[in-house]
Design a protein around this motif. Structure first.
Motif, PDB file in Angstrom:
ATOM      1  N   ILE A  60       0.837  -1.200   0.000  1.00  0.00           N
ATOM      2  CA  ILE A  60       0.000   0.000   0.000  1.00  0.00           C
ATOM      3  C   ILE A  60       0.872   1.251   0.000  1.00  0.00           C
ATOM      4  O   ILE A  60       0.659   2.195  -0.785  1.00  0.00           O
ATOM      5  N   ALA A 218     -10.197  -0.953  -1.991  1.00  0.00           N
ATOM      6  CA  ALA A 218     -10.413   0.360  -1.381  1.00  0.00           C
ATOM      7  C   ALA A 218     -11.619   1.062  -2.004  1.00  0.00           C
ATOM      8  O   ALA A 218     -12.476   1.618  -1.286  1.00  0.00           O
ATOM      9  N   SER A 221     -14.815  -0.844  -0.812  1.00  0.00           N
ATOM     10  CA  SER A 221     -15.180  -0.588   0.585  1.00  0.00           C
ATOM     11  C   SER A 221     -15.798   0.799   0.753  1.00  0.00           C
ATOM     12  O   SER A 221     -16.789   0.971   1.478  1.00  0.00           O
TER      13      SER A 221
END
Length: 364
Positions: A60, A218, A221
């Motif tokens: 990340i 990401a 979500s």
């Protein structure tokens, strides 16, 4: 000495004869070594999961550092990484400062509203003539919820110890992301010379797959959490913000997460009305269809197209073997293992010509 009296070759020297003491000892030592390594891996399973979590978090940071470089034109990797880490920390700290008290209040609302919701469901079932076994199950569920609430103190202690692990993972991820090539070369050097190139290709596949999964996840979500919050707010369900946050976080767990997020939402909707609970079920079905038919294919296109059944069994298997941390890391673990089977076992060991997941399909 006559030919008939020539002594026979000792059986111990023949390939098909009985084993010598040396061979028995060698095999016994090998078996003990395999058992010892297996026991060591099992004993260190929690530590190895933390190492893997640090690698995932480092991916990340690496992706964010690359994004900072594209936006700012900075050449220094250390400076780009520092900016990426500070931005991530600022986002989390800012969200906590702005919405922390509100989310904490909504979590308390969720905890306090579930037992009354179960009582309303029980009364509804009795009025419909379906008391019996279902009522007993709901009573047991209410007792379980109360028991969980009474153990919140011990859970808080577990969370406190988990914060130490998180700090360790966070710092280790920064070190890994600061110079990923160093760690990559170190892993490759541990391989036999003929396995170095497949190891490099496998590590490249894992890096691309994990970064693609994290980007898609990401987005998924955030959209799932936002849609859940907006839909529940329109339906008048209490603590819609907290429920949306729970839905967004649980979306990381493949297939099972949306179901788990829907349970408290439906229970709280019963405190409004049975019709609100029915609409809440419909809302989660619509979001699930959107996630399954649009968001999930987007994630798989960016990462690795793992079959849904494999993901489902991976979630349950990781939960049984490693607990909650295993469930959270089930998706990236499955991606790495899936790539290992395809790249190392099927393609390199078995010699079968296949397209490794994450790579472009070649036309026939």
């Amino acid at each position: 000495m006559s030919i008939e009296e020539t002594p026979a070759v000792p059986q111990a020297r023949q390939g098909g004869g009985p084993w010598t003491v040396g061979r028995i000892v060698t095999v016994a030592v090998a078996i003990m070594a395999v058992i010892g390594v297996a026991w060591l891996l099992v004993s260190l399973s929690q530590f190895l999961l933390l190492v893997f979590a640090a690698v995932v978090l480092a991916c990340i940071f690496d992706a964010m550092a690359e994004g900072v470089g594209r936006l700012t034109g900075l050449k220094s990797r250390g400076l780009r990484l520092a900016i990426a880490v500070l931005v991530l920390l600022a986002v989390f700290i800012g969200a906590f400062v702005l919405f922390g008290a509100q989310f904490a209040q909504e979590v308390n609302t969720i905890r306090d509203s579930i037992p009354p919701a179960l009582e309303q469901i029980e009364g509804l079932l009795q009025r419909m003539g379906y008391g019996g076994t279902l009522t007993g199950l709901l009573e047991q569920g209410s007792q379980d919820v109360s028991s969980i609430a009474s153990r919140l103190g011990s859970y808080a202690l577990a969370v406190g110890s988990g914060l130490t692990d998180f700090v360790l993972v966070f710092v280790a991820a920064i070190f890994i992301a600061a110079d990923p090539g160093l760690h990559r070369r170190g892993l490759v050097l541990l391989m036999p010379r003929r396995a170095e190139e497949p190891a490099r290709e496998f590590l490249d596949d894992c890096g691309n797959g994990l970064r693609g999964w994290m980007l898609g996840q990401a987005v998924s979500s955030i959209l799932v959490g936002t849609l859940t919050w907006a839909g529940l707010a329109l339906l008048g369900v209490p603590a819609s913000g907290g429920l949306g946050l729970i839905a967004g976080l649980l979306d990381v767990i493949p297939l099972v997460g949306p179901v788990l997020a829907g349970i408290p939402a439906v229970l709280l909707a019963f405190t409004v009305s049975p019709m609100a609970a029915l609409w809440t079920v419909g809302l989660f079905l619509v979001i699930q269809q959107l996630q399954g038919n649009f968001l999930q294919p987007m994630i798989q296109k960016q990462a690795v197209n793992v079959p849904p059944a494999v993901l489902l069994f991976a979630v349950f298997g990781a939960g049984v073997l490693f607990g909650g941390l295993g469930v959270l890391l089930a998706a990236p673990l499955t991606i790495v293992l899936f790539l290992f089977v395809q790249r190392i076992y099927v393609r390199d060991l078995l010699g079968k010509d296949i397209t490794v997941a994450g790579q472009e399909e070649q036309p026939d």
